[in-house]
Enzyme design. Structure first.
Site, PDB file in Angstrom:
ATOM      1  N   HIS A   1      -9.072  -4.059  -1.871  1.00 20.89           N
ATOM      2  CA  HIS A   1      -8.105  -3.253  -1.111  1.00 20.89           C
ATOM      3  C   HIS A   1      -8.450  -1.764  -1.239  1.00 20.89           C
ATOM      4  CE1 HIS A   1      -3.779  -2.224   0.091  1.00 20.89           C
ATOM      5  NE2 HIS A   1      -4.263  -1.070  -0.354  1.00 20.89           N
ATOM      6  N   GLU A   2      -8.691  -1.320  -2.478  1.00 20.98           N
ATOM      7  CA  GLU A   2      -8.954   0.111  -2.698  1.00 20.98           C
ATOM      8  C   GLU A   2     -10.300   0.518  -2.105  1.00 20.98           C
ATOM      9  OE1 GLU A   2      -6.542   1.877  -3.485  1.00 20.98           O
ATOM     10  OE2 GLU A   2      -5.277   0.244  -4.152  1.00 20.98           O
TER      11      GLU A   2
ATOM     12  N   HIS B   1     -10.192   1.325   1.532  1.00 16.56           N
ATOM     13  CA  HIS B   1      -9.702   2.662   1.888  1.00 16.56           C
ATOM     14  C   HIS B   1     -10.866   3.643   2.068  1.00 16.56           C
ATOM     15  CE1 HIS B   1      -5.342   2.502   1.789  1.00 16.56           C
ATOM     16  NE2 HIS B   1      -5.326   1.871   0.631  1.00 16.56           N
TER      17      HIS B   1
ATOM     18  N   CYS C   1       0.861  -1.184   0.000  1.00 18.51           N
ATOM     19  CA  CYS C   1       0.000   0.000   0.000  1.00 18.51           C
ATOM     20  C   CYS C   1       0.893   1.228   0.000  1.00 18.51           C
ATOM     21  CB  CYS C   1      -0.888  -0.016   1.238  1.00 18.51           C
ATOM     22  SG  CYS C   1      -2.022   1.381   1.334  1.00 18.51           S
TER      23      CYS C   1
HETATM   24 NI    NI Z   1      -3.649   0.929  -0.171  1.00 17.95          NI
END
Ligand code: NI
Length: 183
Positions: free
Chosen positions: A142-143, A146, A100
């Site tokens: 993953h994104e 966020h 990341c």
């Molecule tokens: Ni990330």
């Protein structure tokens, strides 16, 4: 166009639930996507979410480069997703390495759903409606995390598989083959 500053783990913007984007076709969203694309190109990652550049809105960009494509996947050029909605298509979860840009130098093995449905809007404000799998699905999960203030260490199931990029690549130890069932 501008290269934006990337927030690092510890900054509260990374722990905040981002706001929905009222108008995916708004001019300021197009500018943000352009600047995020330039920032990602400069930083050298595969994905970047708006909160990572201190903009707490529900938008991320990502790509699936050829060297990361799995057997039944295809290379994906730089893609923007606005107001994503992710739905797992099965309970199958696999382990894979993730890094990341907000946690530079480190990486970890993280469990993610193998197949998901992705809805949202693209950079032109057109609807997205597709099923994705493998590394592609991993990047998107993953994104999207966020946007909910979730960083990959919060998804880890085994902290033995957390280390510095240089070391874990050097020793290249195998990931557990177990497939975890998420509740
Ligand atoms: Ni990330």
């Amino acid at each position: 166009m501008a290269i934006l500053k990337i927030a690092r783990m510890g900054h509260p913007v990374l722990l905040t639930r981002a706001k929905s984007i009222a108008d995916p076709k708004a001019a300021e969203i197009a500018v943000l996507i352009e600047n995020m694309a330039e920032t990602l190109e400069d930083a050298g990652g595969v994905g970047l979410a708006a909160p990572q550049v201190h903009e707490s809105v529900r938008l991320f960009i990502y790509k699936v480069p050829g060297e990361r494509v799995g057997t039944d996947e295809e290379e994906i050029g730089l893609t923007a997703v606005i107001n994503p909605v992710i739905t797992p298509l099965s309970q199958e979860v696999t382990m894979g390495w993730e890094g990341c840009l907000s946690i530079p130098g480190l990486r970890a093995a993280v469990p993610r759903y193998e197949r998901i449905h992705l809805a949202g809007f693209d950079a032109q404000g057109e609807p997205i409606d597709k099923e994705i799998s493998g590394f592609h699905a991993r990047v998107v999960q993953h994104e999207a995390d966020h946007l909910d203030g979730i960083l990959y260490p919060m998804r880890m199931s085994d902290f033995r598989y957390f280390g510095f990029q240089e070391e874990t690549v050097k020793y290249d130890f195998p990931l557990p083959k177990i497939e975890l069932q998420q509740e």
